[in-house]
Design a protein around this motif. Structure first.
Motif, PDB file in Angstrom:
ATOM      1  N   ARG A   1       0.817  -1.208   0.000  1.00  0.00           N
ATOM      2  CA  ARG A   1       0.000   0.000   0.000  1.00  0.00           C
ATOM      3  C   ARG A   1       0.851   1.258   0.000  1.00  0.00           C
ATOM      4  O   ARG A   1       0.406   2.320  -0.464  1.00  0.00           O
ATOM      5  CB  ARG A   1      -0.914  -0.012   1.237  1.00  0.00           C
TER       6      ARG A   1
ATOM      7  N   PRO B   1       3.530   2.519  -1.642  1.00  0.00           N
ATOM      8  CA  PRO B   1       3.764   3.323  -2.851  1.00  0.00           C
ATOM      9  C   PRO B   1       2.536   4.128  -3.260  1.00  0.00           C
ATOM     10  O   PRO B   1       2.677   5.223  -3.802  1.00  0.00           O
ATOM     11  CB  PRO B   1       4.079   2.272  -3.921  1.00  0.00           C
ATOM     12  N   PHE B   2       1.345   3.612  -2.964  1.00  0.00           N
ATOM     13  CA  PHE B   2       0.126   4.317  -3.372  1.00  0.00           C
ATOM     14  C   PHE B   2      -0.231   5.447  -2.402  1.00  0.00           C
ATOM     15  O   PHE B   2      -1.251   6.091  -2.540  1.00  0.00           O
ATOM     16  CB  PHE B   2      -1.022   3.325  -3.557  1.00  0.00           C
ATOM     17  N   LEU B   3       0.616   5.636  -1.386  1.00  0.00           N
ATOM     18  CA  LEU B   3       0.525   6.855  -0.579  1.00  0.00           C
ATOM     19  C   LEU B   3       1.665   7.794  -0.975  1.00  0.00           C
ATOM     20  O   LEU B   3       1.951   8.775  -0.287  1.00  0.00           O
ATOM     21  CB  LEU B   3       0.606   6.535   0.912  1.00  0.00           C
ATOM     22  N   GLY B   4       2.358   7.440  -2.056  1.00  0.00           N
ATOM     23  CA  GLY B   4       3.413   8.314  -2.553  1.00  0.00           C
ATOM     24  C   GLY B   4       4.756   8.149  -1.859  1.00  0.00           C
ATOM     25  O   GLY B   4       5.607   9.015  -1.955  1.00  0.00           O
ATOM     26  N   GLN B   5       4.943   7.027  -1.149  1.00  0.00           N
ATOM     27  CA  GLN B   5       6.208   6.823  -0.439  1.00  0.00           C
ATOM     28  C   GLN B   5       6.901   5.551  -0.942  1.00  0.00           C
ATOM     29  O   GLN B   5       6.252   4.625  -1.397  1.00  0.00           O
ATOM     30  CB  GLN B   5       5.966   6.707   1.069  1.00  0.00           C
TER      31      GLN B   5
ATOM     32  N   VAL C   1       1.417   9.045  -7.885  1.00  0.00           N
ATOM     33  CA  VAL C   1       0.642   9.555  -6.755  1.00  0.00           C
ATOM     34  C   VAL C   1       0.975  11.024  -6.514  1.00  0.00           C
ATOM     35  O   VAL C   1       0.095  11.852  -6.316  1.00  0.00           O
ATOM     36  CB  VAL C   1       0.925   8.722  -5.481  1.00  0.00           C
ATOM     37  N   LYS C   2       2.270  11.348  -6.577  1.00  0.00           N
ATOM     38  CA  LYS C   2       2.707  12.734  -6.344  1.00  0.00           C
ATOM     39  C   LYS C   2       2.122  13.693  -7.382  1.00  0.00           C
ATOM     40  O   LYS C   2       2.017  14.879  -7.143  1.00  0.00           O
ATOM     41  CB  LYS C   2       4.237  12.826  -6.392  1.00  0.00           C
TER      42      LYS C   2
ATOM     43  N   ALA D   1      -1.614   9.475   4.830  1.00  0.00           N
ATOM     44  CA  ALA D   1      -1.829   9.989   3.473  1.00  0.00           C
ATOM     45  C   ALA D   1      -1.720  11.514   3.455  1.00  0.00           C
ATOM     46  O   ALA D   1      -1.076  12.095   2.579  1.00  0.00           O
ATOM     47  CB  ALA D   1      -3.186   9.544   2.953  1.00  0.00           C
TER      48      ALA D   1
ATOM     49  N   SER E   1       1.817  12.579   3.734  1.00  0.00           N
ATOM     50  CA  SER E   1       2.526  12.317   2.486  1.00  0.00           C
ATOM     51  C   SER E   1       2.244  13.431   1.472  1.00  0.00           C
ATOM     52  O   SER E   1       3.152  13.918   0.805  1.00  0.00           O
ATOM     53  CB  SER E   1       2.087  10.957   1.936  1.00  0.00           C
TER      54      SER E   1
ATOM     55  N   MET F   1      -8.074   7.054   2.791  1.00  0.00           N
ATOM     56  CA  MET F   1      -6.631   7.210   2.622  1.00  0.00           C
ATOM     57  C   MET F   1      -6.321   7.836   1.268  1.00  0.00           C
ATOM     58  O   MET F   1      -5.453   8.704   1.154  1.00  0.00           O
ATOM     59  CB  MET F   1      -5.952   5.844   2.743  1.00  0.00           C
ATOM     60  N   ALA F   2      -7.042   7.379   0.234  1.00  0.00           N
ATOM     61  CA  ALA F   2      -6.828   7.968  -1.097  1.00  0.00           C
ATOM     62  C   ALA F   2      -7.223   9.446  -1.101  1.00  0.00           C
ATOM     63  O   ALA F   2      -6.533  10.275  -1.691  1.00  0.00           O
ATOM     64  CB  ALA F   2      -7.619   7.197  -2.146  1.00  0.00           C
TER      65      ALA F   2
ATOM     66  N   LEU G   1      -4.755  12.174   0.012  1.00  0.00           N
ATOM     67  CA  LEU G   1      -3.744  12.620  -0.944  1.00  0.00           C
ATOM     68  C   LEU G   1      -4.235  13.811  -1.765  1.00  0.00           C
ATOM     69  O   LEU G   1      -3.497  14.313  -2.606  1.00  0.00           O
ATOM     70  CB  LEU G   1      -3.389  11.474  -1.897  1.00  0.00           C
TER      71      LEU G   1
END
Lengths: 318, 251
Positions: free
Chosen positions: A195, A197-201, B77-78, B103, B106, B160-161, B164
């Motif tokens: 999970r 990577p899908f939080l950008g980490q 994602v970024k 999230a 991040s 969580m999504a 972001l």
């Protein structure tokens, strides 16, 4: 509520710190002082190791590599350059631990799980073999004796407080880390790496970061140990040293920040008490470990916390 | 309206099996759309390519005017793409708040701070709490995530999504495994989220009430290829779609 826990933690900190600070007052025995120093240094080593294992989920069976690196930087500097080079040796060990753990980490963090563990073991044993065989440089199986810290640090009492302050500072820094966003991220990496990577980490970079941090503090513990024991030995690099911190973490509880520190204290005292009574003390330790794993899998601190939570809810439900 | 996501001739094969067969379509900014199709049609595989989890064999993915083909999930994602999973993917031992706060941290580039305790990051904490409130999870904020009911865990995954602040949000079967009542709630919630957070939203779904109830555009995948694309009414009356997937009774 969160400020409340901050305060409680600060008080707990002070109590533990004061207890160790008062050891020289309570006993005049040099042996007990050495025992307390061992608890502090092994505790630091174990807490640093558990940042890898308990927090991030990376079981390294080779942290002795960095513990030994710190010790041998100090020892070899004193042996080959001069007795005044104790502190530069310590600094060199810390710098080397960062460089080496970055290099090794980049190589081995590609793999996970048991493959990671085996590779850490391989690198650890490699370092041990080199140190063992390279007699004229490392002293081989004889190690290096007569490592006396310079100047006022040569006094056992002063050196003890020197250790106490550095260990407290190091553990405090790691505690801050474990409570920070990065600490949470590391726990996330353990619980659900897919999970992250899908939080950008990045999972890999998080793992590499903590591998370097953990190795740095292992090296600090090792280099201070050289001054406490006044000697170093190849055993510090052997796989059993890596195994020792695993035992300490399991004993104290890998899910708790302070678990490994308590585990280190209990294991060292156990070894000391049982070692004085029977030559079969490793067997006794083995039995204790078996009981712990089978009956109290959360470790001493973990079970204590669980008990407290249960008592609290029992009181609340009345 | 501008196009936010564009797929150009996307191809992907697993061995000899073509799972994505030259798929091309554009998604307009602000659109709420659905992807439907029989099991094995390649819907999740398509999501996996869009989010960088899988590399397409051929073709190009453009997101907000930029070619993102071959970028890693975290890079994508970024750039503003969020995703929730078919099989709920959360951090089970962390609290509900912590899951969403991670999230939010991040998003603010604060996830790598290593000294200040996490609860002192006030903006991220407030934002996480606001998201939990709009999802109706705020009363469970301090519970470990694994204690939540299945439906709430799915919501948390979406939360969580949302943390972001994505421009584009991809939901993979948001109502899977839910009771009819929960489905109705989730349907309303998705529509509300879409408006409240100004999202472009694409969801994969098997529940036709959800699909035809809220989607503005429906795309149908079959055997990896785009079979049809249109408004719910167009799709419902498309003879190809009826034979391939919907069956006579829904038409």
């Amino acid at each position: 509520m969160e400020r409340d826990t901050d305060l409680k933690q600060a008080v707990l900190w002070l109590v533990v710190f004061a207890a160790f600070a008062l050891v020289p007052v309570a006993t005049a025995s040099k042996y007990h002082l050495l025992l307390a120093a061992h608890i502090l240094l092994w505790g630091l080593f174990a807490v640093a190791f558990n940042m890898l294992w308990g927090v991030t989920g990376m079981l390294s069976f080779g942290q002795a590599l960095y513990f030994g690196l710190g010790a041998y930087s100090v020892g070899l500097m004193v042996k080959h350059v001069g007795p005044g080079w104790f502190l530069p040796g310590l600094g060199l060990g810390l710098v080397c631990s960062v460089i080496l753990s970055l290099a090794v980490g980049l190589l081995i963090i590609r793999v996970s799980g048991v493959f990671f563990t085996v590779l850490t073991l391989a690198f650890g044993q490699l370092a041990w073999q080199i140190t063992f065989r390279w007699y004229h440089f490392t002293g081989g199986d004889d190690g290096v004796q007569g490592i006396i810290p310079p100047g006022i640090l040569g006094n056992g009492l002063v050196y003890y407080y020197f250790i106490l302050i550095l260990v407290a500072l190091a553990i405090w820094l790691m505690h801050r880390l474990s409570q920070s966003p990065m600490g949470v991220l590391l726990r996330c990496v353990r619980q659900n790496p897919s999970r992250v990577p899908f939080l950008g980490q990045s999972v890999r970079f998080s793992q590499l970061r903590i591998y370097v941090v953990s190795s740095f503090f292992a090296a600090l513990a090792g280099s201070l140990m050289a001054g406490a024991d006044n000697s170093i030995h190849t055993d510090m690099l052997y796989w059993t040293t890596s195994g020792e911190v695993i035992l300490m973490s399991v004993l104290g509880g890998i899910g708790q920040f302070f678990g490994p520190f308590i585990g280190a204290g209990v294991l060292i005292v156990l070894q000391d008490v049982m070692g004085a009574k029977t030559e079969y003390w490793p067997l006794m330790i083995g039995i204790v470990m078996m009981v712990m794993v089978l009956l109290l899998p959360r470790g001493l601190v973990g079970e204590f916390q669980a008990l407290r939570v249960r008592l609290k809810s029992l009181v609340a439900s009345r | 309206m501008e196009c936010i996501l564009k797929l150009d001739g996307l191809e992907k094969a697993f061995g000899g099996l073509r799972v994505t067969a030259s798929v091309s379509f554009s998604v307009k900014e602000g659109e709420l759309s659905a992807i439907i199709g029989p099991n094995g049609a390649g819907k999740t595989t398509l999501f996996n390519q869009i989010t960088g989890h899988l590399l397409p064999d051929r073709g190009k993915i453009t997101f907000v005017g930029e070619d993102i083909t071959g970028l890693s999930p975290q890079q994508i994602v970024k750039r503003g793409m969020g995703r929730a999973f078919q099989i709920t993917s959360i951090f089970p031992e962390e609290t509900v708040l912590e899951n969403v706060r991670m999230a939010c941290l991040s998003r603010r580039d604060e996830a790598l701070s290593y000294f200040r305790p996490v609860h002192r990051f006030k903006e991220a904490t407030d934002q996480a709490f606001a998201i939990l409130e709009s999802l109706g999870l705020h009363q469970q904020a301090d519970r470990p995530a694994f204690e939540l009911a299945h439906g709430d865990q799915k919501l948390l995954d979406i939360g969580m999504a949302l943390g972001l602040e994505p421009k584009l949000l991809l939901l993979d079967e948001p109502t899977a495994g839910m009771s009819p009542d929960e489905r109705q709630l989730t349907r309303d919630l998705i529509r509300r989220m879409w408006k409240e957070f100004n999202l472009t939203l694409i969801f994969i779904e098997h529940d036709m009430d959800t699909v035809f109830g809220i989607a503005q555009t429906v795309r149908v995948l079959q055997l990896g290829a785009l079979l049809a694309e249109g408004t719910p009414d167009q799709i419902r009356s498309n003879p190809q779609v009826i034979t391939a997937y919907l069956g006579e009774d829904l038409a």
